[in-house]
Design an enzyme around this catalytic site. Structure first.
Site, PDB file in Angstrom:
ATOM      1  N   ASP A  15     -29.498 -11.224 -36.985  1.00 40.17           N
ATOM      2  CA  ASP A  15     -30.614 -11.950 -36.386  1.00 40.17           C
ATOM      3  C   ASP A  15     -31.902 -11.272 -36.847  1.00 40.17           C
ATOM      4  OD1 ASP A  15     -32.077 -13.576 -34.391  1.00 40.17           O
ATOM      5  OD2 ASP A  15     -32.323 -11.633 -33.395  1.00 40.17           O
ATOM      6  N   ASP A  17     -35.880 -11.740 -35.475  1.00 39.11           N
ATOM      7  CA  ASP A  17     -36.847 -11.255 -34.487  1.00 39.11           C
ATOM      8  C   ASP A  17     -36.134 -10.609 -33.307  1.00 39.11           C
ATOM      9  OD1 ASP A  17     -39.240 -10.687 -33.328  1.00 39.11           O
ATOM     10  OD2 ASP A  17     -39.900 -12.748 -33.081  1.00 39.11           O
ATOM     11  N   ASP A 213     -29.915  -9.407 -30.658  1.00 38.01           N
ATOM     12  CA  ASP A 213     -30.437  -8.874 -29.398  1.00 38.01           C
ATOM     13  C   ASP A 213     -30.320  -9.861 -28.246  1.00 38.01           C
ATOM     14  OD1 ASP A 213     -32.551 -10.428 -30.775  1.00 38.01           O
ATOM     15  OD2 ASP A 213     -33.743  -9.911 -28.999  1.00 38.01           O
TER      16      ASP A 213
END
Length: 341
Positions: A15, A17, A213
């Site tokens: 991923d 950001d 995240d």
């Protein structure tokens, strides 16, 4: 299992950001961690739900931050959305695009015809984030969908992280059309499978690992795709989010940042930890140190070991919020470091 976490995988799906970078800066340790992945010959794929930029622009941004990246290492939800339509429509079919020119280009590249108005009689609608989307664009899409057009959303993220905070994302615009049409779109981006499946296929991976995240997109997408995942704590996800996560949002591994890829497999894995004991009784998790003065006591990694032990004790017997308390000063310090009151 022996070796590092990375040793057990032939591709890592990253991923962006909150995982690789935060706003305009690399996440802690990201550059050295990704460089080591490349040095070991493991495939890297940058996987993003952002449908507003072409893959080359994403790669250019990563290179500007000091990473090595090429366009063919980037998988976007715009690519996945266009591919999802191309599987269902004949060559040349008209697709009404609600989104950026980058999304329209992906549609055209796959042999479909991008249009912007319902008067062009589109047979499908593809919807991705663009800051320029307005009422008129939604109105055109509404008419097409109500007339029976196939509807694909590049992603359903309700919010978009920015340096100013969380702003309305593509999912908020999707919600407006859902309310106006009574229809449900096919979703291409995380947590649905199309985006991750394309990334795995492009890497020709047999043992991929998803790293992210966010539990609701990155980790959920990995669970739905049947691949293991590593949750990093450099973005929006917190230790409490991990502990309280329902079954469909649980990672196999937890680390502070991408450097966790190079820690021993058994260290990052959710499971019993040699430095910690957890007692479950009457809806309470009681954490205690296995010894009075463990060598790693007081470090962030030591505290993360406590989190992995807590998850390993709670997940088999419960789900959702649970009270966590400490039995000694060492565990009190660890819970403080993890953000538990």
């Amino acid at each position: 299992m022996t070796g590092t976490l990375l040793d057990h995988h032939d591709a890592v799906l990253l991923d962006l950001d909150g995982t690789v970078y935060r706003g305009g800066q690399l996440a802690p340790g990201a550059d050295e961690a990704i460089e080591e992945v490349r040095r070991k010959g493991v495939q890297v794929r940058y996987v993003t739900n952002n449908a507003s930029k072409p893959a080359q622009a994403v790669a250019d941004h990563l290179n500007a931050l000091g990473l090595q990246a090429t366009a063919d290492e980037v998988s976007t939800s715009a690519q996945a959305g266009a591919a999802l339509l191309a599987e269902q429509l004949p060559t040349g079919a008209k697709v009404l695009v609600v989104g950026s020119e980058a999304l329209a280009a992906e549609v055209e590249q796959l042999g479909l015809t991008p249009v912007r108005e319902n008067a062009d009689e589109p047979v499908a609608v593809v919807q991705g984030h663009s800051p320029d989307t307005g009422w008129w664009n939604l109105a055109e899409a509404c008419l097409a969908i109500r007339a029976g057009a196939t509807w694909v959303a590049c992603n359903a993220d309700a919010t978009l992280p920015t340096e100013r905070g969380e702003l309305p994302g593509n999912g908020s615009m999707v919600a407006a059309l859902r309310a106006a049409t009574g229809q449900e779109p096919q979703v291409a981006g995380k947590p649905e499978r199309p985006l991750l499946d394309r990334a795995v296929s492009s890497a020709r991976a047999g043992r991929p690992l998803m790293v992210g995240d966010r539990l609701d997109t990155d980790i959920s997408g990995a669970v739905r795709s049947g691949m293991p995942s590593l949750m990093v704590l450099t973005g929006v996800g917190t230790p409490a989010d991990a502990l309280f996560a329902p079954v469909e949002l649980r990672p196999e591994h937890i680390a502070d940042d991408l450097r966790g890829l190079h820690l021993p497999h058994e260290v990052t894995a959710v499971g019993d930890q040699p430095d910690w004991k957890v007692r479950v009784a009457d809806g309470v998790l009681e954490l205690s140190a296995a010894s009075d003065r463990p060598e790693s006591s007081g470090t962030r990694e030591h505290a993360l070991g406590a989190l992995r032990a807590l998850c390993a004790a709670w997940w088999p017997v419960g789900s959702g919020q649970v009270t966590v308390r400490s039995a000694d000063s060492t565990s009190t310090d660890a819970l403080r470091r993890l953000g538990f009151a």
